[in-house]
Scaffold this active site. Sequence first.
Site, PDB file in Angstrom:
ATOM      1  N   ASN A   1       1.193  -1.323   0.271  1.00  0.00           N
ATOM      2  CA  ASN A   1       0.038   0.491  -0.693  1.00  0.00           C
ATOM      3  C   ASN A   1       0.777   1.404  -0.064  1.00  0.00           C
ATOM      4  OD1 ASN A   1      -1.725   2.166   0.514  1.00  0.00           O
ATOM      5  ND2 ASN A   1      -2.069   0.973   2.424  1.00  0.00           N
ATOM      6  N   TRP A   2       0.588   2.116  -1.270  1.00  0.00           N
ATOM      7  CA  TRP A   2       2.144   3.241  -1.461  1.00  0.00           C
ATOM      8  C   TRP A   2       1.537   4.226  -0.774  1.00  0.00           C
ATOM      9  CZ3 TRP A   2       3.563   2.181  -7.179  1.00  0.00           C
ATOM     10  CH2 TRP A   2       4.314   1.160  -7.423  1.00  0.00           C
ATOM     11  N   LYS A   3      -0.275   4.383   0.291  1.00  0.00           N
ATOM     12  CA  LYS A   3      -0.339   5.561   0.784  1.00  0.00           C
ATOM     13  C   LYS A   3      -0.013   6.883  -0.419  1.00  0.00           C
ATOM     14  CE  LYS A   3      -0.406   3.147   4.639  1.00  0.00           C
ATOM     15  NZ  LYS A   3      -0.264   3.177   6.758  1.00  0.00           N
TER      16      LYS A   3
ATOM     17  N   GLY B   1       3.164   2.558  10.779  1.00  0.00           N
ATOM     18  CA  GLY B   1       4.176   3.145  10.680  1.00  0.00           C
ATOM     19  C   GLY B   1       4.422   3.954  12.000  1.00  0.00           C
TER      20      GLY B   1
ATOM     21  N   GLU C   1      -6.910   5.092   8.544  1.00  0.00           N
ATOM     22  CA  GLU C   1      -6.226   6.030   8.373  1.00  0.00           C
ATOM     23  C   GLU C   1      -7.591   6.446   7.254  1.00  0.00           C
ATOM     24  OE1 GLU C   1      -2.855   5.569   5.762  1.00  0.00           O
ATOM     25  OE2 GLU C   1      -2.264   4.680   7.970  1.00  0.00           O
TER      26      GLU C   1
ATOM     27  N   HIS D   1      -9.431   1.504   5.046  1.00  0.00           N
ATOM     28  CA  HIS D   1      -8.397   1.194   5.862  1.00  0.00           C
ATOM     29  C   HIS D   1      -8.465   2.097   6.838  1.00  0.00           C
ATOM     30  CE1 HIS D   1      -3.950   2.632   6.426  1.00  0.00           C
ATOM     31  NE2 HIS D   1      -4.026   1.320   6.239  1.00  0.00           N
TER      32      HIS D   1
ATOM     33  N   GLU E   1      -4.778  -4.908  10.532  1.00  0.00           N
ATOM     34  CA  GLU E   1      -3.906  -3.659  11.414  1.00  0.00           C
ATOM     35  C   GLU E   1      -4.385  -3.621  12.334  1.00  0.00           C
ATOM     36  OE1 GLU E   1      -2.124  -2.169   6.963  1.00  0.00           O
ATOM     37  OE2 GLU E   1      -3.664  -1.382   7.227  1.00  0.00           O
TER      38      GLU E   1
ATOM     39  N   SER F   1       3.942  -1.917  10.341  1.00  0.00           N
ATOM     40  CA  SER F   1       5.305  -2.360  10.697  1.00  0.00           C
ATOM     41  C   SER F   1       6.533  -3.734   9.541  1.00  0.00           C
ATOM     42  CB  SER F   1       5.783  -2.208  12.662  1.00  0.00           C
ATOM     43  OG  SER F   1       5.077  -0.749  12.438  1.00  0.00           O
TER      44      SER F   1
ATOM     45  N   GLY G   1       3.219  -0.963   4.566  1.00  0.00           N
ATOM     46  CA  GLY G   1       2.938   0.384   3.943  1.00  0.00           C
ATOM     47  C   GLY G   1       4.382   1.049   3.019  1.00  0.00           C
ATOM     48  N   GLY G   2       5.329   1.321   4.868  1.00  0.00           N
ATOM     49  CA  GLY G   2       6.507   2.051   4.715  1.00  0.00           C
ATOM     50  C   GLY G   2       7.626   1.062   3.496  1.00  0.00           C
TER      51      GLY G   2
END
Length: 250
Positions: free
Chosen positions: A9-11, A172, A96, A94, A166, A212, A233-234
């Site tokens: 997920n490149w956000k 993150g 977020e 998600h 998640e 993470s 993500g990251g």
Amino acid sequence: MRKSFIAGNWKMNLTVTQAVELAKSLVKSVKDCPHRVLIAPNFTCLDAVSKVLPGSPILLGAQNMAFAETGAYTGETSVLMLKDVGVQVVILGHSERRSIYNETDEIINKKVKLALTHGLEVILCVGETLEEREAGRAIEVVNAQIEAGLKDVTAEELSRVVIAYEPVWAIGTGKTATPQDAQEVHAAARAKVGELYCPKCAENLIIQYGGSMNAGNAKELMAMPDIDGGLIGGASLKAETFLPIVNYDK
Ligand code: 13P
């Protein structure tokens, strides 16, 4: 036997040029991978990235979608538009989206049903906050989000749903749920789906872990019996950090 599913997920990261460059390098490396692999660039990059993927097993995902098909929804992106640029999978619910944009279980459920009606696959994200975990409510919260998110989804449609667990406190932050803690929630989520649908439906359900996840912890998380994949993500923003997760079993 469930097939592992590793998703990036490149956000809200990467320009079109950067996204295409990353997609190209992943395409070169992900060839005979035994797992399903997905990348989810942001909306402005979807079209360009989709042009890099033909011939590759890498799936194209979107990070969100409107709850309506078309019309006066300024700033939103429709399922029809996603399909038009070759999106196969959409990430919905998600944390977020839930916390920053106030998406409720009802809104998420509308989106889930619309995406499934249009033949997309859905990654439905669920997860508890730190406060909820500390209050011993993680499983209760996750199961309630699953039940509400899947309301009126048929058993046939469920075969196109992946659940991503998640924990909000792990996203993150560098804090990962222990494999045992994650396994406990995954097992409970699977049992919940068994209750809502059927034992076979639960057995076939892919449940990803997200929060993470990285090259260092992917292997032990993936070794858990109910962890079938990752939503990253990251660590999905660079080929050097994403590929070792994709190849966690090599
Ligand atoms: P991080 O891997 O950066 O913790 O993000 C997880 C996530 O939210 C994926 O959807």
